[in-house]
Every structure is written in structure tokens, then in C-alpha cells.
Design a protein around this motif. Structure first.
Motif, short mmCIF file in Angstrom:
data_model
loop_
_atom_site.label_atom_id
_atom_site.label_comp_id
_atom_site.label_asym_id
_atom_site.label_seq_id
_atom_site.Cartn_x
_atom_site.Cartn_y
_atom_site.Cartn_z
N LYS A 224 0.81 -1.22 0.00
CA LYS A 224 0.00 0.00 0.00
C LYS A 224 0.84 1.28 0.00
O LYS A 224 0.41 2.31 -0.53
N ILE A 225 2.03 1.22 0.60
CA ILE A 225 2.84 2.42 0.78
C ILE A 225 4.21 2.30 0.12
O ILE A 225 4.67 3.23 -0.54
N HIS A 226 4.85 1.17 0.30
CA HIS A 226 6.20 0.98 -0.22
C HIS A 226 6.12 0.65 -1.72
O HIS A 226 6.42 -0.46 -2.15
N GLN A 227 5.71 1.68 -2.47
CA GLN A 227 5.47 1.51 -3.91
C GLN A 227 6.03 2.73 -4.66
O GLN A 227 5.48 3.83 -4.54
N PRO A 228 7.09 2.56 -5.43
CA PRO A 228 7.70 3.70 -6.12
C PRO A 228 6.76 4.43 -7.08
O PRO A 228 6.91 5.64 -7.27
N ARG A 229 5.81 3.72 -7.66
CA ARG A 229 4.95 4.34 -8.68
C ARG A 229 3.67 4.96 -8.10
O ARG A 229 2.95 5.65 -8.81
N GLU A 230 3.38 4.72 -6.84
CA GLU A 230 2.17 5.27 -6.24
C GLU A 230 2.44 6.65 -5.63
O GLU A 230 3.52 6.91 -5.11
N THR A 231 1.44 7.52 -5.71
CA THR A 231 1.56 8.86 -5.15
C THR A 231 0.72 9.04 -3.89
O THR A 231 0.97 9.95 -3.10
N HIS A 232 -0.32 8.20 -3.73
CA HIS A 232 -1.22 8.33 -2.59
C HIS A 232 -1.51 6.96 -1.98
O HIS A 232 -1.53 5.94 -2.68
N ILE A 239 2.09 10.07 -0.48
CA ILE A 239 3.25 9.23 -0.18
C ILE A 239 4.54 10.01 -0.45
O ILE A 239 4.72 10.56 -1.53
N SER A 240 5.40 10.04 0.55
CA SER A 240 6.71 10.67 0.40
C SER A 240 7.79 9.61 0.52
O SER A 240 7.55 8.52 1.06
#
Length: 259
Positions: A224-232, A239-240
């Protein structure tokens, strides 16, 4: 690097495929990381029946009927492959050939994967152990003035959690990875305690559903979070990404920072 949920499935599939088989031969092709000699591996394992394959922390363990245990730490790039009669895999570190003609090869193009005979038993709780209690977390976090993510990754405190799942667990608990450990309130420590098994077990279910027979690699497309291509995040948080201890850390503005 394969993490705990991957290794859980690897161990299940290896046990199902290899349990009960007798070792015909053992070849240690690379002694770069192994503490024992090729002769020691052969003496300990040749002719022995494999009793069970299981996971301990970030290691796979192969227990034989003579009570010898072969430990394998895959490190960053170690992989396991089944083979028939002859191993043709490149960069092989260790090869087990069984009496029925099947075999298992451990490979690593960097040569860093570690096979060990009779690895020491740790007195540190595994991430999925009942010994990882709220009280234990409170004690460990309470005496540390460092970022909480470093605590989750410290195999001398909790065994089994890696970089990606530390990010997922902290997001689930609503705690910033940069929070100072001894500043985290009791209610949030309880949330962290709930998040650890939830995230790891949910991940195992996701991997098993899509890749039921896997024994190598790492599956991350459901994170859900540790994803280079996701922004939210799934709940809308931005996501930062930031370096922490030379590791890429993913987090959102939804997570509380305690400092």
C-alpha cells in the motif's frame, strides 16, 4: 530481498516438495560466506532424511532426522531452484541432490547468500511469535532514542521484519517511521503491536493467492505504501520517500510524528 511473508511461503512449499526425501549428495560450490567446509556439509547431510523446512526470522531452516539443521539466509539476491538429475543453474552456492533424482540449488550472482550448519538459536522474538508482546515492545521502544523504523529492522530486537514491511506496518499503525521510539505513547505502541501480525499475515495471503508455488523472488505489487509508482495511500495520504539509514523509506502525511 525476500522478506518474512515470502519466506513463510517458500518454507511451506519447500517442505511440501522435499519433506521426507533422503540426501544423496551435497555440494558446497562457494565457500565465500559459509563458515563450514564442503566436507563438513557433506558429512552432516549426506544420507540423511529431511524432516522439515521452516522459517526462523529471515532464514530458512532445513531440519534433518539426525537433528542437523541447515540454515539458509538468501540475503539480497539469493534464490532457490528445484532441478531434476543435474543442476544447470549459474552462480550456485549450495546444491542438494536427493535419492529420487530431484534437487535444490541455492544461487546468488553476488555470492552473498549464506548456508550454515546448525545456526545458533536466537533468544529474540520472531515478528510472528507470541513472545512479541505489547510489554516487550514497550520495554524495547522505551529505552531507545532512535527512529522507530530502525527498531523494527533491528534483528537483535525483532526477527524477520525487513525494509518494505517496516514501512507497511508503520503506516498501518499510523506512526511516522521517523518518530523517536521512547516518545511513542502507549496507545500507539498497542496499535503497532496489532499492525505487525496483521500486515505480515495479510501479505502472506496475497502472495499465496497469486503465486502459490513460489520458492524464490519477492512479490510487492500489493503493498500500500512501499510503492515507487504510487503517489497516494489507499486512504488518500500523500506518499513521500526519504532515506533512513541508507534505505528508501516510504510514508504519508497521515502518520503521526512523535519526537
Amino acid at each position: 530481498m525476500p522478506e518474512l511473508p515470502d519466506l513463510q511461503i517458500f518454507s511451506h512449499n519447500l517442505d511440501k516438495k522435499l519433506g521426507g526425501k533422503v540426501v544423496k549428495d551435497v555440494v558446497l560450490e562457494s565457500t565465500k560466506k559459509a563458515k563450514d567446509s564442503p566436507a563438513a556439509f557433506k558429512k552432516a547431510l549426506k544420507g540423511e532424511e529431511l524432516d522439515k523446512v521452516y522459517r526462523e526470522g529471515k532464514e530458512l531452516r532445513f531440519r534433518f532426522k539426525n537433528d542437523v539443521v541447515l540454515g539458509i539466509h538468501l540475503m539480497l539476491h539469493g534464490k532457490l531452484y528445484f532441478f531434476e538429475e543435474k543442476n544447470t543453474n549459474k552462480n550456485t552456492i549450495l546444491e542438494l541432490l536427493f535419492e529420487d533424482g530431484t534437487g535444490l540449488a541455492l544461487t546468488d550472482y553476488q555470492g552473498l547468500a549464506v548456508p550454515t550448519l546448525n545456526p545458533e538459536e536466537a533468544d529474540v522474538p520472531d515478528a510472528l511469535s507470541d513472545d512479541l508482546t505489547v510489554k516487550y515492545l514497550e520495554e524495547q521502544l522505551g529505552k531507545k532514542k532512535t527512529a522507530v523504523k530502525k527498531i523494527l529492522l533491528d534483528q537483535h530486537i525483532i526477527r524477520g521484519i525487513g525494509n518494505a514491511y517496516a514501512d507497511e506496518i508503520l503506516w498501518e499503525a499510523g506512526i511516522s517511521p521517523f518518530s523517536i521510539s521512547n516518545k511513542i505513547p502507549a496507545a500507539k505502541i498497542k496499535a503497532l503491536h496489532r499492525a505487525i501480525p496483521k500486515v505480515l499475515k495479510d501479505a502472506e495471503k496475497n502472495i499465496r493467492k497469486e503465486h502459490p508455488d513460489i520458492i524464490a523472488g519477492e512479490i510487492r505489487d500489493f503493498l500500500k505504501i512501499h510503492q515507487p509508482r504510487e503517489t497516494h495511500s489507499p486512504t488518500g495520504g500523500v506518499i513521500s520517500q526519504k532515506e533512513l539509514n541508507s534505505r528508501k523509506t516510504y510514508y504519508t502525511d497521515e502518520q503521526e510524528l512523535f519526537e
